[in-house]
Motif scaffolding. Structure first.
Motif, PDB file in Angstrom:
ATOM      1  N   ILE A   1       0.833  -1.200   0.000  1.00  0.00           N
ATOM      2  CA  ILE A   1       0.000   0.000   0.000  1.00  0.00           C
ATOM      3  C   ILE A   1       0.867   1.250   0.000  1.00  0.00           C
ATOM      4  O   ILE A   1       0.503   2.277  -0.573  1.00  0.00           O
ATOM      5  CB  ILE A   1      -0.965  -0.002   1.211  1.00  0.00           C
ATOM      6  N   ILE A   2       2.062   1.155   0.629  1.00  0.00           N
ATOM      7  CA  ILE A   2       2.947   2.317   0.652  1.00  0.00           C
ATOM      8  C   ILE A   2       3.500   2.604  -0.739  1.00  0.00           C
ATOM      9  O   ILE A   2       3.781   3.755  -1.082  1.00  0.00           O
ATOM     10  CB  ILE A   2       4.101   2.113   1.662  1.00  0.00           C
ATOM     11  N   THR A   3       3.658   1.553  -1.556  1.00  0.00           N
ATOM     12  CA  THR A   3       4.082   1.769  -2.938  1.00  0.00           C
ATOM     13  C   THR A   3       3.021   2.544  -3.702  1.00  0.00           C
ATOM     14  O   THR A   3       3.337   3.475  -4.457  1.00  0.00           O
ATOM     15  CB  THR A   3       4.342   0.416  -3.634  1.00  0.00           C
ATOM     16  N   ALA A   4       1.748   2.165  -3.485  1.00  0.00           N
ATOM     17  CA  ALA A   4       0.652   2.890  -4.135  1.00  0.00           C
ATOM     18  C   ALA A   4       0.610   4.342  -3.672  1.00  0.00           C
ATOM     19  O   ALA A   4       0.410   5.257  -4.481  1.00  0.00           O
ATOM     20  CB  ALA A   4      -0.680   2.193  -3.829  1.00  0.00           C
ATOM     21  N   VAL A   5       0.837   4.573  -2.373  1.00  0.00           N
ATOM     22  CA  VAL A   5       0.843   5.945  -1.847  1.00  0.00           C
ATOM     23  C   VAL A   5       1.985   6.746  -2.454  1.00  0.00           C
ATOM     24  O   VAL A   5       1.819   7.924  -2.821  1.00  0.00           O
ATOM     25  CB  VAL A   5       0.954   5.921  -0.312  1.00  0.00           C
ATOM     26  N   SER A   6       3.158   6.128  -2.573  1.00  0.00           N
ATOM     27  CA  SER A   6       4.304   6.839  -3.161  1.00  0.00           C
ATOM     28  C   SER A   6       4.042   7.186  -4.620  1.00  0.00           C
ATOM     29  O   SER A   6       4.445   8.263  -5.097  1.00  0.00           O
ATOM     30  CB  SER A   6       5.570   5.997  -3.031  1.00  0.00           C
TER      31      SER A   6
ATOM     32  N   ALA B   1       9.795   4.400   0.501  1.00  0.00           N
ATOM     33  CA  ALA B   1       8.699   3.524   0.082  1.00  0.00           C
ATOM     34  C   ALA B   1       9.185   2.091  -0.071  1.00  0.00           C
ATOM     35  O   ALA B   1       8.510   1.141   0.365  1.00  0.00           O
ATOM     36  CB  ALA B   1       8.091   4.024  -1.225  1.00  0.00           C
ATOM     37  N   PHE B   2      10.364   1.920  -0.649  1.00  0.00           N
ATOM     38  CA  PHE B   2      10.882   0.563  -0.821  1.00  0.00           C
ATOM     39  C   PHE B   2      11.238  -0.067   0.522  1.00  0.00           C
ATOM     40  O   PHE B   2      10.944  -1.247   0.755  1.00  0.00           O
ATOM     41  CB  PHE B   2      12.100   0.568  -1.738  1.00  0.00           C
ATOM     42  N   LEU B   3      11.869   0.695   1.416  1.00  0.00           N
ATOM     43  CA  LEU B   3      12.258   0.147   2.717  1.00  0.00           C
ATOM     44  C   LEU B   3      11.041  -0.294   3.526  1.00  0.00           C
ATOM     45  O   LEU B   3      11.071  -1.313   4.215  1.00  0.00           O
ATOM     46  CB  LEU B   3      13.071   1.176   3.501  1.00  0.00           C
ATOM     47  N   ILE B   4       9.961   0.472   3.443  1.00  0.00           N
ATOM     48  CA  ILE B   4       8.748   0.091   4.162  1.00  0.00           C
ATOM     49  C   ILE B   4       8.146  -1.174   3.553  1.00  0.00           C
ATOM     50  O   ILE B   4       7.621  -2.037   4.266  1.00  0.00           O
ATOM     51  CB  ILE B   4       7.731   1.238   4.160  1.00  0.00           C
TER      52      ILE B   4
ATOM     53  N   THR C   1      11.711  -5.160  -9.642  1.00  0.00           N
ATOM     54  CA  THR C   1      10.258  -5.022  -9.786  1.00  0.00           C
ATOM     55  C   THR C   1       9.813  -3.611  -9.446  1.00  0.00           C
ATOM     56  O   THR C   1       9.002  -2.997 -10.160  1.00  0.00           O
ATOM     57  CB  THR C   1       9.538  -6.024  -8.868  1.00  0.00           C
ATOM     58  N   PHE C   2      10.337  -3.074  -8.353  1.00  0.00           N
ATOM     59  CA  PHE C   2       9.983  -1.733  -7.898  1.00  0.00           C
ATOM     60  C   PHE C   2      10.366  -0.683  -8.936  1.00  0.00           C
ATOM     61  O   PHE C   2       9.581   0.230  -9.253  1.00  0.00           O
ATOM     62  CB  PHE C   2      10.674  -1.463  -6.569  1.00  0.00           C
ATOM     63  N   LEU C   3      11.579  -0.794  -9.479  1.00  0.00           N
ATOM     64  CA  LEU C   3      12.028   0.163 -10.496  1.00  0.00           C
ATOM     65  C   LEU C   3      11.219   0.023 -11.783  1.00  0.00           C
ATOM     66  O   LEU C   3      10.957   1.023 -12.470  1.00  0.00           O
ATOM     67  CB  LEU C   3      13.520  -0.032 -10.780  1.00  0.00           C
ATOM     68  N   ALA C   4      10.829  -1.208 -12.127  1.00  0.00           N
ATOM     69  CA  ALA C   4       9.994  -1.413 -13.314  1.00  0.00           C
ATOM     70  C   ALA C   4       8.641  -0.722 -13.148  1.00  0.00           C
ATOM     71  O   ALA C   4       8.119  -0.127 -14.101  1.00  0.00           O
ATOM     72  CB  ALA C   4       9.800  -2.914 -13.564  1.00  0.00           C
ATOM     73  N   VAL C   5       8.075  -0.790 -11.948  1.00  0.00           N
ATOM     74  CA  VAL C   5       6.798  -0.104 -11.679  1.00  0.00           C
ATOM     75  C   VAL C   5       6.974   1.405 -11.827  1.00  0.00           C
ATOM     76  O   VAL C   5       6.136   2.088 -12.439  1.00  0.00           O
ATOM     77  CB  VAL C   5       6.286  -0.465 -10.271  1.00  0.00           C
ATOM     78  N   LEU C   6       8.082   1.939 -11.290  1.00  0.00           N
ATOM     79  CA  LEU C   6       8.346   3.374 -11.409  1.00  0.00           C
ATOM     80  C   LEU C   6       8.520   3.790 -12.866  1.00  0.00           C
ATOM     81  O   LEU C   6       8.128   4.894 -13.261  1.00  0.00           O
ATOM     82  CB  LEU C   6       9.591   3.752 -10.607  1.00  0.00           C
ATOM     83  N   PHE C   7       9.137   2.913 -13.660  1.00  0.00           N
ATOM     84  CA  PHE C   7       9.366   3.226 -15.070  1.00  0.00           C
ATOM     85  C   PHE C   7       8.062   3.236 -15.864  1.00  0.00           C
ATOM     86  O   PHE C   7       7.826   4.123 -16.691  1.00  0.00           O
ATOM     87  CB  PHE C   7      10.341   2.214 -15.675  1.00  0.00           C
ATOM     88  N   VAL C   8       7.217   2.250 -15.624  1.00  0.00           N
ATOM     89  CA  VAL C   8       5.982   2.101 -16.398  1.00  0.00           C
ATOM     90  C   VAL C   8       4.919   3.103 -15.958  1.00  0.00           C
ATOM     91  O   VAL C   8       4.123   3.577 -16.779  1.00  0.00           O
ATOM     92  CB  VAL C   8       5.449   0.655 -16.270  1.00  0.00           C
ATOM     93  N   PHE C   9       4.898   3.440 -14.673  1.00  0.00           N
ATOM     94  CA  PHE C   9       3.817   4.252 -14.123  1.00  0.00           C
ATOM     95  C   PHE C   9       3.567   5.567 -14.876  1.00  0.00           C
ATOM     96  O   PHE C   9       2.416   5.916 -15.148  1.00  0.00           O
ATOM     97  CB  PHE C   9       4.098   4.532 -12.643  1.00  0.00           C
ATOM     98  N   PRO C  10       4.595   6.355 -15.250  1.00  0.00           N
ATOM     99  CA  PRO C  10       4.311   7.635 -15.918  1.00  0.00           C
ATOM    100  C   PRO C  10       3.836   7.497 -17.361  1.00  0.00           C
ATOM    101  O   PRO C  10       3.244   8.451 -17.902  1.00  0.00           O
ATOM    102  CB  PRO C  10       5.662   8.363 -15.884  1.00  0.00           C
ATOM    103  N   LEU C  11       4.106   6.359 -18.004  1.00  0.00           N
ATOM    104  CA  LEU C  11       3.868   6.252 -19.445  1.00  0.00           C
ATOM    105  C   LEU C  11       2.421   6.504 -19.857  1.00  0.00           C
ATOM    106  O   LEU C  11       2.188   7.184 -20.870  1.00  0.00           O
ATOM    107  CB  LEU C  11       4.340   4.880 -19.953  1.00  0.00           C
ATOM    108  N   PRO C  12       1.405   5.991 -19.132  1.00  0.00           N
ATOM    109  CA  PRO C  12       0.027   6.287 -19.551  1.00  0.00           C
ATOM    110  C   PRO C  12      -0.319   7.774 -19.493  1.00  0.00           C
ATOM    111  O   PRO C  12      -1.209   8.231 -20.204  1.00  0.00           O
ATOM    112  CB  PRO C  12      -0.831   5.490 -18.546  1.00  0.00           C
TER     113      PRO C  12
END
Length: 286
Positions: free
Chosen positions: A19-24, A70-73, A111-122
Protein backbone atom coordinates in the motif's frame (compact mmCIF):
# COMPACT_ATOMS: atom_id res chain seq x y z
CA UNK A 1 17.07 -21.98 -3.97
CA UNK A 2 15.23 -20.57 -6.99
CA UNK A 3 11.91 -21.83 -5.67
CA UNK A 4 12.59 -20.32 -2.27
CA UNK A 5 13.55 -16.92 -3.71
CA UNK A 6 10.46 -16.94 -5.94
CA UNK A 7 8.29 -17.83 -2.94
CA UNK A 8 9.70 -14.95 -0.87
CA UNK A 9 9.32 -12.55 -3.82
CA UNK A 10 5.66 -13.57 -4.28
CA UNK A 11 5.07 -13.08 -0.56
CA UNK A 12 6.55 -9.58 -0.82
CA UNK A 13 4.50 -8.83 -3.93
CA UNK A 14 1.24 -9.73 -2.16
CA UNK A 15 2.18 -8.07 1.13
CA UNK A 16 -0.16 -5.46 2.60
CA UNK A 17 2.92 -3.19 2.84
CA UNK A 18 2.58 -2.63 -0.91
CA UNK A 19 0.00 0.00 0.00
CA UNK A 20 2.95 2.32 0.65
CA UNK A 21 4.08 1.77 -2.94
CA UNK A 22 0.65 2.89 -4.13
CA UNK A 23 0.84 5.95 -1.85
CA UNK A 24 4.30 6.84 -3.16
CA UNK A 25 3.04 6.57 -6.75
CA UNK A 26 0.20 8.95 -5.93
CA UNK A 27 2.71 11.40 -4.43
CA UNK A 28 4.97 11.12 -7.46
CA UNK A 29 2.02 11.72 -9.76
CA UNK A 30 0.98 14.82 -7.82
CA UNK A 31 4.46 16.34 -7.50
CA UNK A 32 6.31 15.06 -10.59
CA UNK A 33 4.09 13.85 -13.42
CA UNK A 34 1.22 16.32 -13.13
CA UNK A 35 3.58 19.35 -12.79
CA UNK A 36 5.56 18.22 -15.83
CA UNK A 37 2.34 18.12 -17.85
CA UNK A 38 1.33 21.53 -16.55
CA UNK A 39 4.74 22.97 -17.41
CA UNK A 40 4.41 21.51 -20.90
CA UNK A 41 1.16 23.43 -21.29
CA UNK A 42 2.79 26.62 -20.00
CA UNK A 43 5.57 26.27 -22.58
CA UNK A 44 3.10 25.87 -25.44
CA UNK A 45 2.28 22.14 -25.30
CA UNK A 46 5.92 21.13 -25.53
CA UNK A 47 6.53 17.34 -25.57
CA UNK A 48 8.66 15.48 -23.03
CA UNK A 49 11.50 13.09 -23.73
CA UNK A 50 9.77 9.86 -22.71
CA UNK A 51 12.45 8.99 -20.09
CA UNK A 52 12.24 12.34 -18.33
CA UNK A 53 9.45 11.58 -15.82
CA UNK A 54 11.29 8.44 -14.69
CA UNK A 55 14.68 10.19 -14.62
CA UNK A 56 13.15 13.04 -12.63
CA UNK A 57 12.23 10.52 -9.92
CA UNK A 58 15.78 9.13 -9.86
CA UNK A 59 17.73 12.37 -10.36
CA UNK A 60 15.99 14.72 -7.96
CA UNK A 61 17.13 15.01 -4.35
CA UNK A 62 13.58 15.55 -3.13
CA UNK A 63 12.17 12.50 -4.93
CA UNK A 64 14.88 10.05 -3.90
CA UNK A 65 13.87 9.92 -0.19
CA UNK A 66 10.30 9.10 -1.25
CA UNK A 67 11.54 6.29 -3.51
CA UNK A 68 13.96 4.83 -0.94
CA UNK A 69 11.57 5.11 2.01
CA UNK A 70 8.70 3.52 0.08
CA UNK A 71 10.88 0.56 -0.82
CA UNK A 72 12.26 0.15 2.72
CA UNK A 73 8.75 0.09 4.16
CA UNK A 74 7.67 -2.50 1.59
CA UNK A 75 10.42 -4.90 2.80
CA UNK A 76 9.88 -4.18 6.50
CA UNK A 77 8.80 -7.80 7.15
CA UNK A 78 11.92 -9.31 5.58
CA UNK A 79 13.90 -11.37 6.28
CA UNK A 80 11.29 -13.59 7.89
CA UNK A 81 12.87 -15.32 10.90
CA UNK A 82 9.65 -16.84 12.24
CA UNK A 83 7.81 -20.09 11.58
CA UNK A 84 9.81 -22.79 9.84
CA UNK A 85 12.96 -20.71 9.27
CA UNK A 86 15.00 -23.20 11.36
CA UNK A 87 13.94 -25.99 9.02
CA UNK A 88 14.89 -23.91 5.96
CA UNK A 89 18.26 -22.98 7.48
CA UNK A 90 18.95 -26.66 8.16
CA UNK A 91 18.08 -27.61 4.58
CA UNK A 92 19.98 -24.94 2.67
CA UNK A 93 22.49 -23.54 5.19
CA UNK A 94 22.72 -20.10 6.73
CA UNK A 95 24.96 -18.43 4.16
CA UNK A 96 22.87 -19.74 1.27
CA UNK A 97 19.72 -18.65 3.09
CA UNK A 98 21.00 -15.09 3.43
CA UNK A 99 22.25 -15.15 -0.15
CA UNK A 100 18.67 -16.06 -1.09
CA UNK A 101 17.47 -13.02 0.86
CA UNK A 102 19.81 -10.81 -1.17
CA UNK A 103 18.57 -12.40 -4.40
CA UNK A 104 15.01 -11.71 -3.27
CA UNK A 105 16.00 -8.13 -2.43
CA UNK A 106 17.50 -7.73 -5.91
CA UNK A 107 14.35 -9.10 -7.56
CA UNK A 108 12.19 -6.78 -5.44
CA UNK A 109 14.30 -3.76 -6.46
CA UNK A 110 14.03 -4.64 -10.16
CA UNK A 111 10.26 -5.02 -9.79
CA UNK A 112 9.98 -1.73 -7.90
CA UNK A 113 12.03 0.16 -10.50
CA UNK A 114 9.99 -1.41 -13.31
CA UNK A 115 6.80 -0.10 -11.68
CA UNK A 116 8.35 3.37 -11.41
CA UNK A 117 9.37 3.23 -15.07
CA UNK A 118 5.98 2.10 -16.40
CA UNK A 119 3.82 4.25 -14.12
CA UNK A 120 4.31 7.64 -15.92
CA UNK A 121 3.87 6.25 -19.45
CA UNK A 122 0.03 6.29 -19.55
CA UNK A 123 0.08 9.94 -18.47
CA UNK A 124 2.98 11.28 -20.57
CA UNK A 125 3.61 8.69 -23.29
CA UNK A 126 1.36 10.29 -25.89
CA UNK A 127 3.08 13.65 -25.40
CA UNK A 128 6.63 12.27 -25.57
CA UNK A 129 9.36 11.68 -28.14
CA UNK A 130 12.13 9.05 -28.35
CA UNK A 131 15.28 10.90 -29.63
CA UNK A 132 18.17 11.16 -27.19
CA UNK A 133 17.88 14.80 -26.14
CA UNK A 134 16.42 16.76 -23.25
CA UNK A 135 13.07 18.43 -23.82
CA UNK A 136 12.48 22.16 -23.76
CA UNK A 137 10.39 21.60 -20.63
CA UNK A 138 13.38 20.36 -18.62
CA UNK A 139 15.67 22.99 -20.13
CA UNK A 140 13.25 25.88 -19.58
CA UNK A 141 12.68 24.91 -15.95
CA UNK A 142 16.39 25.56 -15.35
CA UNK A 143 16.15 29.09 -16.78
CA UNK A 144 16.15 31.90 -14.21
CA UNK A 145 13.21 33.41 -16.07
CA UNK A 146 11.09 30.49 -14.82
CA UNK A 147 12.42 30.55 -11.25
CA UNK A 148 8.91 30.90 -9.83
CA UNK A 149 7.78 27.83 -11.73
CA UNK A 150 10.83 25.87 -10.57
CA UNK A 151 10.16 26.97 -6.99
CA UNK A 152 6.53 25.93 -7.30
CA UNK A 153 7.40 22.47 -8.65
CA UNK A 154 10.78 21.51 -7.10
CA UNK A 155 10.16 17.77 -7.51
CA UNK A 156 9.57 18.15 -11.25
CA UNK A 157 13.09 19.35 -12.02
CA UNK A 158 15.94 17.10 -13.06
CA UNK A 159 19.18 18.17 -11.42
CA UNK A 160 21.06 20.54 -13.73
CA UNK A 161 24.29 18.57 -13.25
CA UNK A 162 22.56 15.66 -14.99
CA UNK A 163 21.28 17.74 -17.90
CA UNK A 164 24.66 19.38 -18.51
CA UNK A 165 26.75 16.21 -18.33
CA UNK A 166 24.55 13.37 -19.62
CA UNK A 167 22.09 12.66 -22.39
CA UNK A 168 18.83 10.92 -21.38
CA UNK A 169 19.75 7.35 -22.39
CA UNK A 170 23.17 7.57 -20.77
CA UNK A 171 21.62 9.05 -17.64
CA UNK A 172 19.09 6.19 -17.66
CA UNK A 173 21.51 3.27 -17.42
CA UNK A 174 23.81 5.01 -14.94
CA UNK A 175 20.84 6.05 -12.78
CA UNK A 176 19.41 2.53 -12.86
CA UNK A 177 22.74 1.05 -11.80
CA UNK A 178 23.27 3.55 -8.98
CA UNK A 179 19.68 3.38 -7.76
CA UNK A 180 19.75 -0.42 -7.77
CA UNK A 181 22.97 -0.52 -5.73
CA UNK A 182 21.71 2.24 -3.41
CA UNK A 183 18.42 0.46 -2.68
CA UNK A 184 20.31 -2.82 -2.24
CA UNK A 185 22.64 -1.19 0.28
CA UNK A 186 19.83 0.46 2.26
CA UNK A 187 17.85 -2.78 2.17
CA UNK A 188 20.81 -4.82 3.38
CA UNK A 189 21.46 -2.34 6.20
CA UNK A 190 17.85 -2.77 7.32
CA UNK A 191 18.08 -6.58 7.11
CA UNK A 192 21.44 -6.68 8.91
CA UNK A 193 20.20 -4.58 11.83
CA UNK A 194 17.03 -6.69 12.00
CA UNK A 195 19.11 -9.88 12.20
CA UNK A 196 21.69 -8.45 14.59
CA UNK A 197 19.23 -6.80 16.97
CA UNK A 198 15.52 -6.76 16.17
CA UNK A 199 13.18 -5.55 13.46
CA UNK A 200 12.46 -2.20 15.12
CA UNK A 201 16.17 -1.41 15.28
CA UNK A 202 16.49 -2.36 11.61
CA UNK A 203 13.74 0.02 10.54
CA UNK A 204 14.94 2.91 12.72
CA UNK A 205 18.56 2.37 11.70
CA UNK A 206 17.83 2.36 7.98
CA UNK A 207 15.69 5.49 8.29
CA UNK A 208 18.46 7.24 10.25
CA UNK A 209 21.04 6.36 7.58
CA UNK A 210 18.68 7.80 4.96
CA UNK A 211 17.90 10.87 7.10
CA UNK A 212 21.53 11.72 7.83
CA UNK A 213 22.34 11.23 4.15
CA UNK A 214 19.57 13.66 3.19
CA UNK A 215 20.70 16.24 5.75
CA UNK A 216 24.34 16.14 4.67
CA UNK A 217 23.31 16.29 1.00
CA UNK A 218 21.07 19.32 1.63
CA UNK A 219 23.86 21.10 3.54
CA UNK A 220 26.34 20.34 0.72
CA UNK A 221 29.12 19.44 3.15
CA UNK A 222 31.92 17.07 2.10
CA UNK A 223 30.57 14.66 4.74
CA UNK A 224 27.71 13.83 2.36
CA UNK A 225 30.01 11.45 0.49
CA UNK A 226 30.40 9.33 3.63
CA UNK A 227 26.78 8.18 3.35
CA UNK A 228 25.13 6.24 0.50
CA UNK A 229 22.41 8.81 -0.28
CA UNK A 230 24.67 11.17 -2.25
CA UNK A 231 26.16 8.25 -4.21
CA UNK A 232 22.77 6.89 -5.19
CA UNK A 233 22.09 8.95 -8.30
CA UNK A 234 23.95 10.17 -11.35
CA UNK A 235 23.31 13.75 -10.24
CA UNK A 236 25.44 15.74 -7.77
CA UNK A 237 28.70 14.25 -9.06
CA UNK A 238 29.39 17.33 -11.15
CA UNK A 239 29.05 21.07 -10.73
CA UNK A 240 25.75 22.34 -12.12
CA UNK A 241 27.33 24.90 -14.47
CA UNK A 242 31.02 24.14 -14.86
CA UNK A 243 33.11 21.11 -15.85
CA UNK A 244 34.03 20.44 -12.23
CA UNK A 245 33.89 16.92 -10.85
CA UNK A 246 32.55 16.86 -7.28
CA UNK A 247 32.91 13.08 -7.00
CA UNK A 248 34.05 10.69 -9.77
CA UNK A 249 31.28 8.35 -10.86
CA UNK A 250 33.70 5.43 -10.66
CA UNK A 251 34.38 6.12 -6.97
CA UNK A 252 30.66 6.20 -6.21
CA UNK A 253 30.25 2.90 -8.01
CA UNK A 254 33.12 1.44 -5.97
CA UNK A 255 31.62 2.84 -2.75
CA UNK A 256 28.23 1.23 -3.38
CA UNK A 257 29.70 -2.13 -4.41
CA UNK A 258 32.07 -2.20 -1.43
CA UNK A 259 29.27 -1.19 0.93
CA UNK A 260 27.04 -4.00 -0.30
CA UNK A 261 29.84 -6.57 -0.02
CA UNK A 262 30.67 -5.38 3.52
CA UNK A 263 27.07 -5.54 4.74
CA UNK A 264 26.67 -8.97 3.15
CA UNK A 265 29.75 -10.24 5.01
CA UNK A 266 28.58 -8.72 8.31
CA UNK A 267 25.12 -10.22 7.90
CA UNK A 268 26.49 -13.68 7.05
CA UNK A 269 28.79 -13.53 10.09
CA UNK A 270 25.96 -12.37 12.37
CA UNK A 271 23.70 -15.12 11.12
CA UNK A 272 26.30 -17.79 11.86
CA UNK A 273 26.51 -16.52 15.45
CA UNK A 274 22.77 -16.27 15.99
CA UNK A 275 20.57 -19.03 17.42
CA UNK A 276 17.12 -19.13 15.81
CA UNK A 277 14.33 -21.15 17.34
CA UNK A 278 11.05 -22.37 15.93
CA UNK A 279 8.23 -19.89 16.55
CA UNK A 280 10.30 -16.82 15.79
CA UNK A 281 12.22 -16.42 19.09
CA UNK A 282 15.89 -15.77 18.57
CA UNK A 283 18.82 -15.52 20.92
CA UNK A 284 22.44 -14.63 20.35
CA UNK A 285 24.97 -17.29 21.21
CA UNK A 286 27.92 -16.40 23.35
Amino acid sequence: MNRYVRSVWLTWLSSDKQIITAVSLICLYMYVISPLRECGAVFGDEPLQFLEPFLTMLCNGFCMPVVILAFLISIIDFPDTSGNVTFILTRIGRTRWYFGQVLFLSAAIVTFLAVLFVFPLPFTGMQSYLPNGWSNISLNLQDDFYLDLRTQYPLACIDLSVINHFRPYEALWVSLLFTFLNLLLHGQIQMYLSLRFQRTVGVVGSVLVLGFGLVTWASQTPARWLLPFSHGTVGWHYDKLFQITEMPVSLSLGYLIAGNVLIFALSAYTLRKKQLWLGGNDHDTN
